[in-house]
Design a protein around this motif. Structure first.
Motif, PDB file in Angstrom:
ATOM      1  N   ALA A 287      17.473   4.386   4.514  1.00  0.00           N
ATOM      2  CA  ALA A 287      16.565   3.894   5.552  1.00  0.00           C
ATOM      3  C   ALA A 287      15.314   4.748   5.643  1.00  0.00           C
ATOM      4  CB  ALA A 287      17.281   3.856   6.898  1.00  0.00           C
ATOM      5  N   ILE A 288      15.430   6.035   5.333  1.00  0.00           N
ATOM      6  CA  ILE A 288      14.264   6.915   5.423  1.00  0.00           C
ATOM      7  C   ILE A 288      13.194   6.473   4.439  1.00  0.00           C
ATOM      8  CG2 ILE A 288      13.456   9.275   5.041  1.00  0.00           C
ATOM      9  CD1 ILE A 288      16.071  10.284   6.196  1.00  0.00           C
ATOM     10  N   VAL A 289      13.572   6.231   3.194  1.00  0.00           N
ATOM     11  CA  VAL A 289      12.607   5.779   2.196  1.00  0.00           C
ATOM     12  C   VAL A 289      11.974   4.449   2.618  1.00  0.00           C
ATOM     13  CG1 VAL A 289      12.337   5.040  -0.204  1.00  0.00           C
ATOM     14  CG2 VAL A 289      13.765   6.995   0.322  1.00  0.00           C
ATOM     15  N   HIS A 290      12.802   3.539   3.122  1.00  0.00           N
ATOM     16  CA  HIS A 290      12.299   2.203   3.457  1.00  0.00           C
ATOM     17  C   HIS A 290      11.415   2.214   4.709  1.00  0.00           C
ATOM     18  CE1 HIS A 290      14.739   0.845   0.258  1.00  0.00           C
ATOM     19  NE2 HIS A 290      15.895   0.844   0.909  1.00  0.00           N
ATOM     20  N   ILE A 291      11.790   2.964   5.726  1.00  0.00           N
ATOM     21  CA  ILE A 291      10.969   3.023   6.939  1.00  0.00           C
ATOM     22  C   ILE A 291       9.622   3.673   6.635  1.00  0.00           C
ATOM     23  CG2 ILE A 291      10.782   3.973   9.269  1.00  0.00           C
ATOM     24  CD1 ILE A 291      13.833   3.677   9.515  1.00  0.00           C
ATOM     25  N   LEU A 292       9.618   4.691   5.768  1.00  0.00           N
ATOM     26  CA  LEU A 292       8.346   5.291   5.344  1.00  0.00           C
ATOM     27  C   LEU A 292       7.452   4.239   4.694  1.00  0.00           C
ATOM     28  CD1 LEU A 292       9.665   8.652   3.859  1.00  0.00           C
ATOM     29  CD2 LEU A 292       7.984   8.474   5.707  1.00  0.00           C
ATOM     30  N   ALA A 293       8.019   3.403   3.836  1.00  0.00           N
ATOM     31  CA  ALA A 293       7.230   2.374   3.158  1.00  0.00           C
ATOM     32  C   ALA A 293       6.749   1.308   4.140  1.00  0.00           C
ATOM     33  CB  ALA A 293       8.064   1.732   2.045  1.00  0.00           C
ATOM     34  N   ILE A 294       7.607   0.905   5.069  1.00  0.00           N
ATOM     35  CA  ILE A 294       7.214  -0.084   6.081  1.00  0.00           C
ATOM     36  C   ILE A 294       6.083   0.458   6.943  1.00  0.00           C
ATOM     37  CG2 ILE A 294       8.008  -1.258   8.179  1.00  0.00           C
ATOM     38  CD1 ILE A 294      10.789  -1.472   6.761  1.00  0.00           C
ATOM     39  N   ALA A 295       6.206   1.717   7.361  1.00  0.00           N
ATOM     40  CA  ALA A 295       5.153   2.333   8.167  1.00  0.00           C
ATOM     41  C   ALA A 295       3.838   2.373   7.396  1.00  0.00           C
ATOM     42  CB  ALA A 295       5.566   3.741   8.592  1.00  0.00           C
ATOM     43  N   ALA A 449      16.642  11.586 -12.008  1.00  0.00           N
ATOM     44  CA  ALA A 449      17.281  10.490 -11.268  1.00  0.00           C
ATOM     45  C   ALA A 449      16.362   9.929 -10.191  1.00  0.00           C
ATOM     46  CB  ALA A 449      18.579  10.976 -10.632  1.00  0.00           C
ATOM     47  N   GLY A 450      15.092  10.308 -10.208  1.00  0.00           N
ATOM     48  CA  GLY A 450      14.153   9.844  -9.200  1.00  0.00           C
ATOM     49  C   GLY A 450      13.468   8.552  -9.595  1.00  0.00           C
ATOM     50  N   ALA A 451      12.393   8.221  -8.880  1.00  0.00           N
ATOM     51  CA  ALA A 451      11.682   6.966  -9.113  1.00  0.00           C
ATOM     52  C   ALA A 451      11.141   6.885 -10.534  1.00  0.00           C
ATOM     53  CB  ALA A 451      10.547   6.826  -8.103  1.00  0.00           C
ATOM     54  N   LEU A 452      10.604   7.987 -11.045  1.00  0.00           N
ATOM     55  CA  LEU A 452      10.068   8.012 -12.401  1.00  0.00           C
ATOM     56  C   LEU A 452      11.136   8.339 -13.434  1.00  0.00           C
ATOM     57  CD1 LEU A 452       6.775   9.994 -11.683  1.00  0.00           C
ATOM     58  CD2 LEU A 452       6.961   7.549 -12.184  1.00  0.00           C
ATOM     59  N   GLY A 453      12.021   9.239 -13.099  1.00  0.00           N
ATOM     60  CA  GLY A 453      12.937   9.784 -14.093  1.00  0.00           C
ATOM     61  C   GLY A 453      14.079   8.890 -14.473  1.00  0.00           C
ATOM     62  N   ALA A 454      14.585   8.071 -13.547  1.00  0.00           N
ATOM     63  CA  ALA A 454      15.804   7.309 -13.844  1.00  0.00           C
ATOM     64  C   ALA A 454      15.610   6.106 -14.785  1.00  0.00           C
ATOM     65  CB  ALA A 454      16.463   6.876 -12.543  1.00  0.00           C
ATOM     66  N   TYR A 556       4.858   0.156 -12.570  1.00  0.00           N
ATOM     67  CA  TYR A 556       5.669   0.926 -11.634  1.00  0.00           C
ATOM     68  C   TYR A 556       5.465   2.421 -11.853  1.00  0.00           C
ATOM     69  CZ  TYR A 556       9.867   2.615  -9.213  1.00  0.00           C
ATOM     70  OH  TYR A 556      10.734   3.283  -8.381  1.00  0.00           O
ATOM     71  N   SER A 557       5.576   2.846 -13.098  1.00  0.00           N
ATOM     72  CA  SER A 557       5.462   4.277 -13.400  1.00  0.00           C
ATOM     73  C   SER A 557       4.083   4.829 -13.069  1.00  0.00           C
ATOM     74  CB  SER A 557       5.776   4.517 -14.880  1.00  0.00           C
ATOM     75  OG  SER A 557       7.105   4.162 -15.170  1.00  0.00           O
ATOM     76  N   ALA A 558       3.060   4.005 -13.226  1.00  0.00           N
ATOM     77  CA  ALA A 558       1.690   4.466 -12.988  1.00  0.00           C
ATOM     78  C   ALA A 558       1.351   4.565 -11.511  1.00  0.00           C
ATOM     79  CB  ALA A 558       0.705   3.532 -13.686  1.00  0.00           C
ATOM     80  N   HIS A 559       2.082   3.828 -10.653  1.00  0.00           N
ATOM     81  CA  HIS A 559       1.620   3.709  -9.272  1.00  0.00           C
ATOM     82  C   HIS A 559       2.658   4.034  -8.194  1.00  0.00           C
ATOM     83  CE1 HIS A 559      -2.281   2.044 -10.355  1.00  0.00           C
ATOM     84  NE2 HIS A 559      -1.668   1.291 -11.248  1.00  0.00           N
ATOM     85  N   VAL A 560       3.928   4.256  -8.567  1.00  0.00           N
ATOM     86  CA  VAL A 560       4.922   4.511  -7.528  1.00  0.00           C
ATOM     87  C   VAL A 560       4.691   5.898  -6.916  1.00  0.00           C
ATOM     88  CG1 VAL A 560       6.696   5.523  -9.059  1.00  0.00           C
ATOM     89  CG2 VAL A 560       7.374   4.318  -6.962  1.00  0.00           C
ATOM     90  N   GLN A 561       4.805   5.956  -5.601  1.00  0.00           N
ATOM     91  CA  GLN A 561       4.656   7.221  -4.883  1.00  0.00           C
ATOM     92  C   GLN A 561       6.008   7.931  -4.792  1.00  0.00           C
ATOM     93  OE1 GLN A 561       2.928   5.376  -1.316  1.00  0.00           O
ATOM     94  NE2 GLN A 561       0.991   6.377  -1.793  1.00  0.00           N
ATOM     95  N   GLY A 562       5.988   9.185  -4.333  1.00  0.00           N
ATOM     96  CA  GLY A 562       7.202   9.958  -4.213  1.00  0.00           C
ATOM     97  C   GLY A 562       8.094   9.485  -3.084  1.00  0.00           C
ATOM     98  N   ALA A 563       9.339   9.983  -3.090  1.00  0.00           N
ATOM     99  CA  ALA A 563      10.300   9.590  -2.056  1.00  0.00           C
ATOM    100  C   ALA A 563       9.808   9.951  -0.672  1.00  0.00           C
ATOM    101  CB  ALA A 563      11.648  10.253  -2.332  1.00  0.00           C
ATOM    102  N   GLN A 564       9.089  11.068  -0.535  1.00  0.00           N
ATOM    103  CA  GLN A 564       8.591  11.493   0.772  1.00  0.00           C
ATOM    104  C   GLN A 564       7.513  10.557   1.308  1.00  0.00           C
ATOM    105  OE1 GLN A 564       7.703  12.815  -2.051  1.00  0.00           O
ATOM    106  NE2 GLN A 564       5.571  13.451  -2.021  1.00  0.00           N
ATOM    107  N   GLN A 565       7.023   9.632   0.456  1.00  0.00           N
ATOM    108  CA  GLN A 565       6.033   8.641   0.864  1.00  0.00           C
ATOM    109  C   GLN A 565       6.610   7.231   0.880  1.00  0.00           C
ATOM    110  OE1 GLN A 565       3.430  10.198  -2.326  1.00  0.00           O
ATOM    111  NE2 GLN A 565       1.800  10.163  -0.805  1.00  0.00           N
ATOM    112  N   GLY A 566       7.909   7.101   0.596  1.00  0.00           N
ATOM    113  CA  GLY A 566       8.547   5.800   0.662  1.00  0.00           C
ATOM    114  C   GLY A 566       8.633   5.049  -0.644  1.00  0.00           C
ATOM    115  N   CYS A 567       8.166   5.653  -1.759  1.00  0.00           N
ATOM    116  CA  CYS A 567       8.239   5.015  -3.078  1.00  0.00           C
ATOM    117  C   CYS A 567       7.522   3.671  -3.146  1.00  0.00           C
ATOM    118  CB  CYS A 567       9.696   4.833  -3.532  1.00  0.00           C
ATOM    119  SG  CYS A 567      10.557   6.384  -3.866  1.00  0.00           S
ATOM    120  N   ASP A 568       6.531   3.463  -2.296  1.00  0.00           N
ATOM    121  CA  ASP A 568       5.706   2.252  -2.404  1.00  0.00           C
ATOM    122  C   ASP A 568       4.663   2.478  -3.490  1.00  0.00           C
ATOM    123  OD1 ASP A 568       4.777  -0.287  -1.921  1.00  0.00           O
ATOM    124  OD2 ASP A 568       4.004   0.123   0.087  1.00  0.00           O
ATOM    125  N   PHE A 569       3.986   1.415  -3.910  1.00  0.00           N
ATOM    126  CA  PHE A 569       2.872   1.554  -4.836  1.00  0.00           C
ATOM    127  C   PHE A 569       1.652   2.068  -4.083  1.00  0.00           C
ATOM    128  CE2 PHE A 569       4.612  -1.975  -7.801  1.00  0.00           C
ATOM    129  CZ  PHE A 569       5.476  -1.060  -8.386  1.00  0.00           C
TER     130      PHE A 569
END
Length: 584
Positions: A287-295, A449-454, A556-569
């Motif tokens: 929920a933390i990742v998703h709420i960050l992206a929604i915000a 195992a992160g957004a870019l690495g997995a 995706y790889s070029a534009h995804v943000q980090g987990a602390q930002q919600g992994c949105d583009f």
């Protein structure tokens, strides 16, 4: 005025010229002629759509999405409600993200569904929308897309499946799958019993019956104001869920006339309500990742620190698996989310508007707790603070998260030597090796195992306990990764380590034997390696090759943000109201 519009002093303004769809269908022009004639080519009469709100049913049904297997019927029930209220229903299929079937993870495709929802809403003659989702990533994806398009939208959760039974045991999907797999690996469960559990653990249509990510996000959506009252907890196959679908369709028509937009629903105050809800139900770390992206889509500034701040002051009242005892069906029977929020009302922003047209305070005012064992009183919480904590330190400069209420109390403060796996394949190959140098005090570390690495930040964070330790009776260890963890999972798992290892975060430099310390009460994670040694390892580190060379993966790889930002583009944050398609 439409002949179908109600009249009277309480009737809303129902001037058809205010409807967005009129730009397509009203003009006496060649383009207007084309739009109307094509409707008639589908057998649609003038009376079916003229001066009525066009209400889209965005349906994520799929034969490969078990959580949504009842959505064909629910879409028809939503359609019935739209017709009852004088709207014109149009069903628009959008990408289905089925958590159980998609590899490597539905999280890789959350942003793709969000993009599709946004563009579908923008490019079609749609006045309002019913968003039909439920399986983990469908909820945030649909809310993100609706927020960016900022067209009136209401969410219909899939609802949890019914409770399951095996022999005399009540099963919780996901959580008990992990639990009994460990017992089978330890030699305590025979193949026959394992097969019997497989046959009964998923009892009906609907999402996991634990407080996993799906139910957490449904509760977040309701607390944020995106659903009708009671929607988050109503089991998928009950008659009440069918009635909810009809009611949601009716309400979507009113929202079109009222032009009640997501930007009026999602505010800093409603985001705080969502975070407190996540904490009080012991919700999924996802929920933390998703709420960050929604915000981010709502232009609401939000950081990890806000989650920890609200967690410290929010008691956990929902005694729900995997952190507690009960399942979603029990939660529904105990009064549901509204009853829990009523009990927590002194900490909520009650003036926030919801899609019902009422404030959150009005929506929960009459709610009543039926069972104090499931929804605990304030004086007897499951935990005096929320279920999730944010840790910081030299291993996670941008933060990481842990579901503290799911951790073994003996590991709340722990220091041990690292056992490092470079990626998931290496972990699978080595974890059960009898010669693996590991003890119960070791700290298992998984990187890449992160957004870019997995890629896509899969739910690999609950690393399996080595078989030889399972056979010794070990059932929890400290596990650290830049992955996520299933909302149905449990254990002392440090997740979302940021920056991720693939991008050169400190996790990339950890070696076997390095001492790693966690102190959850102090919100601290520390890697006991000297700065000079870290600098030497940093100088020797080489960035890995990109995972994708083409298509969506490359974007995706070029534009995804980090987990602390919600992994949105990075190019999708914020809203885009006013960017309407030209009609010629």
């Amino acid at each position: 005025m439409s002949p179908n519009a109600p009249t009277g002093p309480d009737a809303p303004n129902r001037d058809p010229s205010t409807l967005r769809s009129q730009r397509w269908f009203a003009p006496d022009s060649l383009r207007g002629f084309g739009h109307r004639s094509r409707l008639k080519g589908m057998g649609i009469d003038d009376e079916d759509y003229r001066d009525r709100p066009v209400v889209a049913i965005l349906n994520t049904w799929s034969d490969l999405n078990t959580c949504h297997s009842h959505f064909r019927n629910r879409a028809d029930e939503v359609r019935r409600g739209i017709l009852q209220a004088g709207g014109f229903p149009v069903e628009v299929p959008v990408m289905s993200l089925g958590e159980m079937m998609m590899k490597p993870t539905t999280m890789l495709y959350r942003n793709l569904l969000a993009m599709e929802v946004e563009e579908v809403l923008r490019c079609h003659p749609i006045d309002s929308a019913v968003l039909m989702g439920g399986c983990d990533k469908t909820v945030p994806a649909m809310l993100m897309g609706a927020l960016s398009a900022d067209i009136p939208s209401i969410f219909l959760p899939a609802g949890p499946m019914l409770k399951a039974r095996w022999k005399d045991v009540t099963l919780g999907s996901g959580s008990d799958a992990w639990k009994y797999w460990d017992e089978r690996s330890a030699g305590n469960l025979c193949d026959g019993d394992w097969k019997a559990i497989e046959n009964c653990i998923a009892r009906s249509a609907g999402t996991c019956m634990t407080m996993g990510t799906a139910s957490t996000m449904a509760c977040v959506a309701e607390a944020m104001g995106f659903t009708l009252p009671g929607a988050a907890c109503t089991p998928a196959v009950l008659a009440e869920h069918s009635r909810l679908a009809v009611q949601t369709g009716r309400r979507a028509v009113d929202m079109a006339w009222e032009s009640l937009r997501p930007s009026q629903i999602v505010t800093p105050e409603s985001i705080d309500n969502a975070i407190r809800t996540d904490m009080t139900i012991g919700g999924s770390t996802n929920a933390i990742v998703h709420i960050l992206a929604i915000a981010g889509r709502a232009c609401v500034p939000l950081t990890l620190d806000r989650f920890d701040e609200l967690s410290r002051s929010t008691p956990m009242l929902g005694d729900l698996r995997p952190s507690g005892q009960f399942l979603m069906e029990d939660f529904y029977n105990a009064g549901g989310l509204a009853a829990l929020l009523q009990r927590l009302s002194h900490l909520l922003n009650l003036d926030c508007l919801t899609v019902s047209g009422h404030t959150l305070g009005q929506q929960i005012e009459a709610a009543e707790v039926i069972d104090d064992a499931v929804i605990r009183p304030l004086e007897n919480p499951v935990s005096p603070a929320g279920g999730t904590c944010v840790l910081r330190g030299n291993l996670a400069p941008d933060g990481c998260v842990i579901k503290s209420v799911a951790a073994d109390p003996r590991l709340i403060k722990h220091c041990g030597p690292a056992v490092v796996f470079d990626d998931y394949a290496a972990m699978k190959a080595r974890i059960d090796d009898p010669d693996l140098q590991v003890t119960a005090d070791s700290v298992l570390v998984l990187r890449s195992a992160g957004a870019l690495g997995a890629p896509g930040m899969p739910e690999w964070g609950m690393l399996p306990i080595p078989k030889k330790l399972l056979q010794q009776g070990v059932r929890d260890m400290v596990r650290i990764s830049d992955a996520r963890m299933s909302g149905t999972s449990y254990g002392t798992c440090v997740l979302h380590v940021s920056p991720e290892s693939f991008a050169g975060g400190p996790l990339a430099l950890v070696r076997d034997g390095d001492l790693i310390e966690i102190d959850i009460d102090a919100r601290r994670i520390h890697w006991h390696v000297a700065d000079e040694e870290i600098a030497r390892r940093r100088a020797a580190w080489r960035a890995p090759e990109a995972k994708f060379s083409r298509g969506y993966g490359q974007m995706y790889s070029a534009h995804v943000q980090g987990a602390q930002q919600g992994c949105d583009f990075d190019f999708l944050t914020g809203r885009s109201p006013g960017e309407e398609p030209d009609i010629f």
